[in-house]
Design an enzyme around this catalytic site. Structure first.
Site, PDB file in Angstrom:
ATOM      1  N   CYS A   8      23.153 -46.662  16.819  1.00 32.62           N
ATOM      2  CA  CYS A   8      22.977 -45.583  15.842  1.00 32.62           C
ATOM      3  C   CYS A   8      24.322 -44.890  15.676  1.00 32.62           C
ATOM      4  O   CYS A   8      25.363 -45.470  16.006  1.00 32.62           O
ATOM      5  CB  CYS A   8      21.850 -44.629  16.252  1.00 32.62           C
ATOM      6  N   CYS A  13      20.491 -39.925  20.250  1.00 36.94           N
ATOM      7  CA  CYS A  13      19.128 -39.617  19.791  1.00 36.94           C
ATOM      8  C   CYS A  13      18.274 -40.872  19.609  1.00 36.94           C
ATOM      9  O   CYS A  13      17.296 -41.074  20.324  1.00 36.94           O
ATOM     10  CB  CYS A  13      19.164 -38.841  18.477  1.00 36.94           C
TER      11      CYS A  13
HETATM   12  P1  4NP Z   1      21.971 -40.520  16.723  1.00 33.11           P
HETATM   13  O1  4NP Z   1      22.037 -38.996  16.217  1.00 33.11           O
HETATM   14  O2  4NP Z   1      22.865 -41.297  15.814  1.00 33.11           O
HETATM   15  O3  4NP Z   1      20.536 -40.882  16.559  1.00 33.11           O
HETATM   16  O4  4NP Z   1      22.424 -40.485  18.154  1.00 33.11           O
HETATM   17  C1  4NP Z   1      23.248 -38.310  16.083  1.00 33.11           C
HETATM   18  C2  4NP Z   1      23.822 -37.724  17.170  1.00 33.11           C
HETATM   19  C3  4NP Z   1      25.000 -37.015  17.038  1.00 33.11           C
HETATM   20  C4  4NP Z   1      25.579 -36.891  15.791  1.00 33.11           C
HETATM   21  C5  4NP Z   1      25.003 -37.487  14.697  1.00 33.11           C
HETATM   22  C6  4NP Z   1      23.839 -38.199  14.843  1.00 33.11           C
HETATM   23  N1  4NP Z   1      26.762 -36.129  15.642  1.00 33.11           N
HETATM   24  O5  4NP Z   1      27.195 -35.958  14.501  1.00 33.11           O
HETATM   25  O6  4NP Z   1      27.332 -35.679  16.641  1.00 33.11           O
END
Ligand code: 4NP
Length: 154
Positions: A8, A13
């Site tokens: 991701c 997340c």
């Molecule tokens: P993930 O969610 O891609 O599902 O882990 C995110 C976690 C952090 C960020 C963006 C999405 N961020 O911009 O820090």
């Protein structure tokens, strides 16, 4: 042996849940030695951190422990270490395809399309509510059942 990398944006997340839920089902099915799972982020902002506390909490409510995972950034040798690399949304898949070294072995696909035949994103819950994390958990639960059913027969 099946090796799968879930990717991701931040690796805190969504992809930790995708990895953790499938690993839990693999272990419960007694298939631990047949699979290698990992997850990574397109970005490295959260490298070295545990998953987001909201992902840890929703997993724990279902008896799935993901708090021992550590975020890391995708690296080029992942494309030779894993058979299958699943992006949680279309942006992740586009990034993966752009980064894939020519001639490397991994097949890159969209997570829900590969698992359920549904060409849909798992929406990023980072700026969302607890309910958004529950939705991510539920979709990972369904997707993991489907992935395991398919992979266990190979
Ligand atoms: P993930 O969610 O891609 O599902 O882990 C995110 C976690 C952090 C960020 C963006 C999405 N961020 O911009 O820090």
């Amino acid at each position: 042996m099946n090796s799968i990398l879930f990717v991701c944006l931040g690796n805190i997340c969504r992809s930790p849940l995708a990895e953790g839920v499938l690993q839990h089902k693999i272990d419960a099915a007694g298939l631990t030695t047949r699979f290698v799972l990992d997850s990574a982020g397109c970005g490295g902002w959260h490298a070295g951190e545990p998953p987001d506390r909201r992902s840890i909490a929703v997993a724990a409510r279902h008896g799935v422990a993901i708090d021992t995972q550590t975020a890391r950034q995708l690296k080029s040798d992942d494309f030779d270490r894993f058979d299958l690399i699943l992006g949680m949304d279309r942006d992740n898949v586009a990034y993966l395809k752009a980064q894939q070294p020519r001639g490397s072995k991994a097949r890159v696909a969209l997570y829900l399309e590969e698992a359920l035949g549904e060409a849909k994103n798992v929406p990023d819950p980072y700026y969302g509510t607890d309910a958004d994390f529950h939705k991510v958990y539920d979709v990972c639960d369904r997707a993991s059942d489907a992935l395991l059913a398919r992979l266990a027969t190979h």
